[in-house]
Design a protein around this motif. Structure first.
Motif, PDB file in Angstrom:
ATOM      1  N   SER A   1     -11.030   2.320  -7.636  1.00  0.00           N
ATOM      2  CA  SER A   1     -10.303   2.512  -8.905  1.00  0.00           C
ATOM      3  C   SER A   1     -11.171   2.121 -10.089  1.00  0.00           C
ATOM      4  CB  SER A   1      -9.044   1.638  -8.965  1.00  0.00           C
ATOM      5  OG  SER A   1      -8.075   2.091  -8.076  1.00  0.00           O
TER       6      SER A   1
ATOM      7  N   SER B   1      -1.053 -10.949   5.205  1.00  0.00           N
ATOM      8  CA  SER B   1      -1.939 -11.925   5.824  1.00  0.00           C
ATOM      9  C   SER B   1      -1.544 -13.325   5.378  1.00  0.00           C
ATOM     10  CB  SER B   1      -3.379 -11.644   5.403  1.00  0.00           C
ATOM     11  OG  SER B   1      -4.196 -12.712   5.803  1.00  0.00           O
TER      12      SER B   1
ATOM     13  N   ILE C   1      -2.330  -7.303  -1.477  1.00  0.00           N
ATOM     14  CA  ILE C   1      -1.855  -6.021  -0.969  1.00  0.00           C
ATOM     15  C   ILE C   1      -1.096  -6.263   0.325  1.00  0.00           C
ATOM     16  CG2 ILE C   1      -2.479  -3.697  -0.204  1.00  0.00           C
ATOM     17  CD1 ILE C   1      -3.308  -4.142  -3.055  1.00  0.00           C
TER      18      ILE C   1
ATOM     19  N   PHE D   1      -9.908  -7.777  -3.433  1.00  0.00           N
ATOM     20  CA  PHE D   1      -8.822  -7.661  -4.399  1.00  0.00           C
ATOM     21  C   PHE D   1      -8.968  -8.663  -5.553  1.00  0.00           C
ATOM     22  CE2 PHE D   1      -6.618  -5.910  -0.488  1.00  0.00           C
ATOM     23  CZ  PHE D   1      -6.905  -4.598  -0.847  1.00  0.00           C
TER      24      PHE D   1
ATOM     25  N   LEU E   1      -4.981 -10.176  -6.691  1.00  0.00           N
ATOM     26  CA  LEU E   1      -4.064  -9.137  -6.220  1.00  0.00           C
ATOM     27  C   LEU E   1      -3.790  -9.373  -4.731  1.00  0.00           C
ATOM     28  CD1 LEU E   1      -2.781  -6.272  -6.782  1.00  0.00           C
ATOM     29  CD2 LEU E   1      -5.007  -5.306  -6.180  1.00  0.00           C
TER      30      LEU E   1
ATOM     31  N   ARG F   1       0.429  -4.807   3.610  1.00  0.00           N
ATOM     32  CA  ARG F   1       0.079  -3.662   4.440  1.00  0.00           C
ATOM     33  C   ARG F   1       1.303  -3.145   5.173  1.00  0.00           C
ATOM     34  NH1 ARG F   1      -5.832  -3.983   4.546  1.00  0.00           N
ATOM     35  NH2 ARG F   1      -5.648  -2.025   5.691  1.00  0.00           N
ATOM     36  N   ARG F   2       1.240  -1.844   5.560  1.00  0.00           N
ATOM     37  CA  ARG F   2       2.315  -1.276   6.371  1.00  0.00           C
ATOM     38  C   ARG F   2       2.164  -1.705   7.826  1.00  0.00           C
ATOM     39  NH1 ARG F   2       6.431   0.350   3.166  1.00  0.00           N
ATOM     40  NH2 ARG F   2       5.652   1.543   1.420  1.00  0.00           N
TER      41      ARG F   2
ATOM     42  N   GLU G   1       0.838  -1.194   0.000  1.00  0.00           N
ATOM     43  CA  GLU G   1       0.000   0.000   0.000  1.00  0.00           C
ATOM     44  C   GLU G   1       0.871   1.241   0.000  1.00  0.00           C
ATOM     45  OE1 GLU G   1      -2.525  -0.278   3.470  1.00  0.00           O
ATOM     46  OE2 GLU G   1      -0.828  -0.447   4.805  1.00  0.00           O
ATOM     47  N   THR G   2       0.437   2.394  -0.612  1.00  0.00           N
ATOM     48  CA  THR G   2      -0.877   2.661  -1.121  1.00  0.00           C
ATOM     49  C   THR G   2      -0.808   3.098  -2.575  1.00  0.00           C
ATOM     50  OG1 THR G   2      -1.618   3.388   1.050  1.00  0.00           O
ATOM     51  CG2 THR G   2      -2.857   4.226  -0.824  1.00  0.00           C
TER      52      THR G   2
ATOM     53  N   GLU H   1      -7.110  -8.652   8.855  1.00  0.00           N
ATOM     54  CA  GLU H   1      -6.248  -9.495   8.020  1.00  0.00           C
ATOM     55  C   GLU H   1      -6.018 -10.873   8.631  1.00  0.00           C
ATOM     56  OE1 GLU H   1      -4.618  -8.419   4.863  1.00  0.00           O
ATOM     57  OE2 GLU H   1      -6.423  -7.233   5.153  1.00  0.00           O
TER      58      GLU H   1
ATOM     59  N   SER I   1      -3.939  -3.008  -9.455  1.00  0.00           N
ATOM     60  CA  SER I   1      -5.297  -3.532  -9.697  1.00  0.00           C
ATOM     61  C   SER I   1      -5.552  -3.720 -11.182  1.00  0.00           C
ATOM     62  CB  SER I   1      -6.364  -2.555  -9.179  1.00  0.00           C
ATOM     63  OG  SER I   1      -6.385  -2.527  -7.792  1.00  0.00           O
TER      64      SER I   1
ATOM     65  N   THR J   1     -10.086  -8.518  -8.833  1.00  0.00           N
ATOM     66  CA  THR J   1     -10.352  -7.323  -9.644  1.00  0.00           C
ATOM     67  C   THR J   1     -11.461  -7.534 -10.688  1.00  0.00           C
ATOM     68  OG1 THR J   1      -8.507  -7.902 -11.085  1.00  0.00           O
ATOM     69  CG2 THR J   1      -8.054  -6.325  -9.324  1.00  0.00           C
TER      70      THR J   1
ATOM     71  N   ILE K   1      -1.491   0.851  -5.774  1.00  0.00           N
ATOM     72  CA  ILE K   1      -2.614  -0.103  -5.782  1.00  0.00           C
ATOM     73  C   ILE K   1      -3.483   0.026  -7.029  1.00  0.00           C
ATOM     74  CG2 ILE K   1      -4.703  -0.919  -4.609  1.00  0.00           C
ATOM     75  CD1 ILE K   1      -3.460  -0.246  -1.960  1.00  0.00           C
ATOM     76  N   SER K   2      -3.710   1.251  -7.478  1.00  0.00           N
ATOM     77  CA  SER K   2      -4.574   1.419  -8.643  1.00  0.00           C
ATOM     78  C   SER K   2      -3.922   0.765  -9.873  1.00  0.00           C
ATOM     79  CB  SER K   2      -4.830   2.908  -8.881  1.00  0.00           C
ATOM     80  OG  SER K   2      -5.819   3.071  -9.839  1.00  0.00           O
TER      81      SER K   2
ATOM     82  N   ALA L   1      -3.508 -14.746   2.585  1.00  0.00           N
ATOM     83  CA  ALA L   1      -3.476 -14.136   1.250  1.00  0.00           C
ATOM     84  C   ALA L   1      -2.690 -14.962   0.231  1.00  0.00           C
ATOM     85  CB  ALA L   1      -2.900 -12.729   1.327  1.00  0.00           C
TER      86      ALA L   1
ATOM     87  N   TYR M   1     -12.535 -11.983   7.237  1.00  0.00           N
ATOM     88  CA  TYR M   1     -11.467 -11.801   6.257  1.00  0.00           C
ATOM     89  C   TYR M   1     -12.097 -11.642   4.877  1.00  0.00           C
ATOM     90  CZ  TYR M   1      -7.279 -12.540   3.505  1.00  0.00           C
ATOM     91  OH  TYR M   1      -6.243 -12.386   2.624  1.00  0.00           O
TER      92      TYR M   1
END
Lengths: 269, 269
Positions: B144, A187, A156, B108, A154, A158-159, A136-137, A165, A144, B110, A140-141, A190, B102
Motif C-alpha cells: 500500500s 496472534s 491484522i 504492520f 496495526l 486473520r481468517r 483481512e483483507t 503467527e 494502514s 506503518t 487493510i490499506s 500481537a 514472527y
C-alpha cells in the motif's frame, strides 16, 4: 540555510511521520540554530500547513514535550471527499448481483484511502488508542493509512490461523453478509492485554464482522474505543454494534434499474 | 501570504500525493500569484525537501507538464534503515520453530513500512508500471505504501475467490515454505490485460509464492517489471524467480542457540 528552506524541511519531516513527537532540540541539531529560531520556524510551518486545510502543527510543552503534525480535514474538504467517494461507488458496473458491489479498486486506491484515513485519524485522535485493528483483507490499506496517521501499530486479524503467527486465539461468528459462520484468529503476540483499540473496516452490513473483531479483542481484555467504517449499509438499521462512524451510507442496490444509492454521513463530527 | 508560508503549503500538497503531477497553474490559482513566483517557490521547496534526504521536486516541461514530488533515500539513510530493520528482525523471541519467524508486528509497523516503501519507490520509479501487486496478507501494508508513493493502483491477489470480487481467475502453485499446494485468485475486474506490474511481498524463501503472483498475472498478459521483497532468505540460493530486489537477507535461524542471522542487501541500487 535560509528560513524558507528550514521551514520546508521541518514540514517535510513532521508530515512524513504524523503524530510523532519530535523534541525541539531535534531540529536545533538538524539545522544548527537556536531554539528561539526553531520556535518561530514552527509557527510559520503551522500557518503554511493550516492553509492547505490538511492538518496543523502542535507544540506540546514540558519535559516530555515537543512538536508534532496532526492530520486534519476541513468541513468543505470532507464534503468534497464524500461526494467523490459516493460517485465512485455509484458506478452501476460495480453491481455483482446478490446485493454485492465490486469495490476493491476503490479500497486499494491508496491516495483515496489516505484521504479517508484522515477522517478517522481526526475523529479518533483523542481516544488514546494503543492499536488500530482490522480483519483481512479489503480494509487493510485504509487501516494502514489510519495507523500511519495516528502513529499506532496495526493489528491484522486473520481468517485462518497461520503458522507464521505463532499461537493464536480464534473465534467463530455469524456473518450476515455471507450468511454463514466465519472464523477469525489473532496472534497472542500481537496484543498487549488490557489495551485500547480502534477498529477500521471497509464495509458493514449487519455488523457481524465488526462485532466479531470486538469479541476477539475482548478475549485479550482490549477495549474498543472507536469504530470507523468506510461504507455502511443503511439496512438493516439495527446493527450488531451501536457505536460506529461511517463515511458514507449505502442504500438500495437495484440490479434491474442498475442504480446504487449512496449518501454522505453528515454527522461524522 | 508570505513566500515562506507558500513554500510550506506547496511542500505539504506535493508530498501528500507523491508522484502526482500538478500543473503550475494549480498553485497560481491556490495562492493567487504569478507563474514566475511559483517557479521560484518550487525551487526553494526542492532545496528544502532535498535537505531532508527524503525526496526531490521535479518540474516536467511541456503542455502535459507540471510539478511533482518523488520520494528518495540517501545511501546513508538506507544503511541506517536496513540496520534498524535487521536489528528488529534479530530479536530471538521471534523464533516460532520450524524455521518460522514472527514478523507481523514489523510488517504492520506503518512508519517503518513507509520508509521501506521508499526504497522500492526509488528502485522501480522508471519502470512505468501500471500497478503494484501483492498477495494477501502480510505484505499489504508495505505494498500500500509503495503504491501510494508511486501513485499507482494496488492489486491484491486473494488466497480464496470471494463473492465480492466478481468473476476471478485462479491458479494453484507449490509453496516451499508451507510444503504444499496453495491457491491464488485474482478478480478479472482488477487488471487491464497487457499492462505492467511491480510485485511487492514481505518474505521470500524459494520464490514459489512470487512465481505464483507472476504466473497469475501472466494469465492477463501482465508483464512483471520489478519485484521487491522486504526479507529474502539466503537459502535456497536458487529461487524460482531470478530478478528480485530484497532489502535484507535472512540467513540461519538457530532454534537452539536462539540466534537469527540477517544482513542488509548492499546492492539494491
Amino acid at each position: 540555510m535560509k528560513r524558507t528552506e528550514r521551514v520546508g524541511a521541518i514540514i517535510k519531516t513532521l508530515t512524513d511521520t504524523p503524530n510523532k513527537l519530535y523534541p525541539l532540540q531535534y531540529f536545533c541539531d538538524a539545522f544548527d540554530v537556536a531554539k528561539s529560531s526553531i520556535s518561530e520556524d514552527i509557527n510559520i510551518a503551522d500557518t503554511a500547513v493550516r492553509f492547505t486545510g490538511t492538518g496543523y502543527i502542535e507544540t506540546i510543552s514540558g519535559a516530555k514535550g515537543g512538536v508534532r503534525f496532526s492530520p486534519d480535514i476541513t468541513p468543505e474538504q470532507l464534503l468534497v471527499l464524500q461526494e467523490e467517494f459516493c460517485s465512485r461507488i455509484k458506478d452501476s458496473s460495480r453491481i455483482l448481483g446478490g446485493g454485492f458491489l465490486y469495490t476493491s479498486d476503490i479500497m486499494f486506491d491508496t491516495h483515496l484511502m489516505n484521504r479517508l484515513a484522515t477522517v478517522f485519524a481526526k475523529k479518533f485522535k483523542e481516544k488514546e488508542a494503543d492499536y488500530v485493528a482490522t480483519v483481512e483483507t479489503k480494509g487493510i490499506s485504509l487501516a494502514s493509512m489510519v495507523a500511519r496517521q495516528l502513529n499506532l501499530p496495526l493489528i491484522i486479524i486473520r481468517r485462518e490461523a497461520k503458522v507464521s503467527e505463532g499461537s493464536t486465539v480464534s473465534i467463530n461468528y455469524f456473518s450476515g453478509s455471507y450468511d454463514r459462520v466465519q472464523k477469525m484468529s489473532i496472534s497472542k503476540r500481537a496484543v498487549v492485554p488490557g489495551s485500547k483499540a480502534i477498529i477500521i473496516d471497509d464495509f458493514m452490513r449487519g455488523g457481524g464482522s465488526t462485532k466479531g473483531i470486538s469479541d476477539i479483542l475482548s478475549e485479550f481484555e482490549v477495549t474498543v474505543v472507536g469504530t470507523g467504517i468506510a461504507i455502511a449499509s443503511m439496512l438493516p438499521e439495527k446493527k450488531k454494534i451501536d457505536d460506529y462512524t461511517a463515511i458514507v451510507f449505502l442504500g438500495d442496490v437495484d440490479e434491474e434499474q442498475k442504480t446504487i444509492e449512496v449518501i454522505p454521513n453528515y454527522q461524522i463530527f
